[in-house]
Structure formats: C-alpha cells, structure tokens
Design an enzyme around this catalytic site. Structure first.
Site, PDB file in Angstrom:
ATOM      1  N   CYS A 105       0.854  -1.187   0.000  1.00 46.29           N
ATOM      2  CA  CYS A 105       0.000   0.000   0.000  1.00 46.29           C
ATOM      3  C   CYS A 105       0.888   1.234   0.000  1.00 46.29           C
ATOM      4  CB  CYS A 105      -0.889  -0.010   1.249  1.00 46.29           C
ATOM      5  SG  CYS A 105      -1.989   1.417   1.365  1.00 46.29           S
ATOM      6  N   HIS A 147      -9.145  -3.868  -1.681  1.00 47.64           N
ATOM      7  CA  HIS A 147      -8.129  -3.086  -0.971  1.00 47.64           C
ATOM      8  C   HIS A 147      -8.460  -1.597  -1.024  1.00 47.64           C
ATOM      9  CE1 HIS A 147      -3.789  -2.093   0.114  1.00 47.64           C
ATOM     10  NE2 HIS A 147      -4.255  -0.933  -0.335  1.00 47.64           N
ATOM     11  N   GLU A 148      -8.753  -1.095  -2.224  1.00 50.11           N
ATOM     12  CA  GLU A 148      -8.992   0.350  -2.367  1.00 50.11           C
ATOM     13  C   GLU A 148     -10.263   0.775  -1.632  1.00 50.11           C
ATOM     14  OE1 GLU A 148      -6.630   2.098  -3.238  1.00 50.11           O
ATOM     15  OE2 GLU A 148      -5.471   0.491  -4.169  1.00 50.11           O
ATOM     16  N   HIS A 151     -10.096   1.428   2.038  1.00 51.33           N
ATOM     17  CA  HIS A 151      -9.599   2.763   2.432  1.00 51.33           C
ATOM     18  C   HIS A 151     -10.758   3.718   2.734  1.00 51.33           C
ATOM     19  CE1 HIS A 151      -5.249   2.600   2.016  1.00 51.33           C
ATOM     20  NE2 HIS A 151      -5.343   2.007   0.838  1.00 51.33           N
TER      21      HIS A 151
END
Ligand code: NI
Length: 182
Positions: A105, A147-148, A151
C-alpha cells in the site's frame, strides 16, 4: 494537476469513514481525480483512494490506462486491470471462496503482507460523470477493488492480516527482486 503527498499509516484521516460524493461532473471532482491519477502514476500504485491524499470522500481509482505499455513494475505478474474511476462503491462477494496473496500500500511504504480476500466480487458504483459501473470480477482485479474500497472505511491492509508473521519489509521478504520501495 498535481502529484500529492500520500498520507502514511498513523494519520487519522486514513482511519475515517469517507463521505459519499453528492454531485458528479464538477470541476472539484475532476481535479480530485486528476490529482489521484498523477499521484498513482508517479508512485506506480495499482490503485489509490481519495483519503490517501487527504480527501475523505468515496472515490478510488485503479488499473492501467494503456495496458500494453504500462505494465506495473510493482505488480509485473498481475492480470491487467482496466483503468477505472469508481465512486460511491458497493461491493458484494460472489461465493465463499477466499484467496490469500501479497499486498502492499502506498500508505505503508516498503512493506508487504499476506491478506485474504474474496476471490470473486460483484461491484457497483459510478464514474466521475455519474455513469453506472456494474462489474463481476475475480482474482487480482477483485483484490485491488477490495483493498482500495477498504480505504473508504478507514481500513488499511495490515488490519486484515490474520498472522502478523506474514507482514514485513519488502526487501527482507523478497531480497533478490527489484521491487520498488513504494
Ligand atoms: Ni492502499
């Protein structure tokens, strides 16, 4: 526009739940997306989320604009993911299969960890013009989206690592590979 400083783990903005985008196709939204794109390309990221440049809104970008020429040096073996702007996303796992693989990341530079993710994913959202996006994906594409979008809920991948023995410095885990230090 501009390459922005990427916030690093420890910054409270990365732990916030980001707010939905209310209006599409505005100069502010286009500026934000340009800044995300410039920053992602500069850092060779597979994707980036708006909170990582200090904007706590539900916008992520990921993938490669020109898939033939822009093989990502950080993920050279990864399937090619099309360049995507994804706003106000909703994610629904398809099936129960889970896959473990390495992640890094831009907010956790120089490190890698093994993270379990849903193998198959149905995701929906909007692009910057308000056009609907609706895709069924798997593998690396599904991993990047998970993953994104994490966030946007204040979740960084180290929080998803079941065994912290699988978390460490990239150049220690992969000493003979020229993997960029994020
Ligand atoms: Ni990230």
């Amino acid at each position: 526009m501009a390459i922005k400083t990427v916030l690093r783990m420890g910054d409270p903005i990365l732990l916030m739940k980001a707010a939905p985008v209310e209006q599409f196709d505005t100069p502010e939204l286009h500026d934000l997306i340009q800044n995300l794109e410039d920053t992602m390309l500069h850092m060779n990221g597979a994707g980036i989320a708006a909170p990582q440049i200090g904007e706590s809104v539900r916008v992520v970008i990921f993938g490669q604009k020109d898939s033939d020429e822009r093989i990502n040096p950080r993920y050279p073996d990864a399937d090619v993911v099309p360049y995507t702007v994804l706003i106000n996303p909703t994610l629904t796992p398809v099936g129960s299969e889970i896959e473990k693989d390495w992640e890094g990341c831009l907010s956790v530079p120089g490190m890698r960890g093994i993270v379990p993710r849903h193998t198959r994913l149905h995701y929906k959202g909007f692009d910057q013009y308000g056009n609907r996006i609706d895709r069924l994906v798997s593998g690396f594409h599904a991993r990047v989206v998970q993953h994104e979008c994490d966030h946007l809920d204040g979740i960084l991948y180290p929080m998803r690592i079941p065994d912290l023995k699988d978390f460490g410095y990239t150049d220690v885990f992969f000493p003979n590979q020229d993997i960029q230090d994020d």
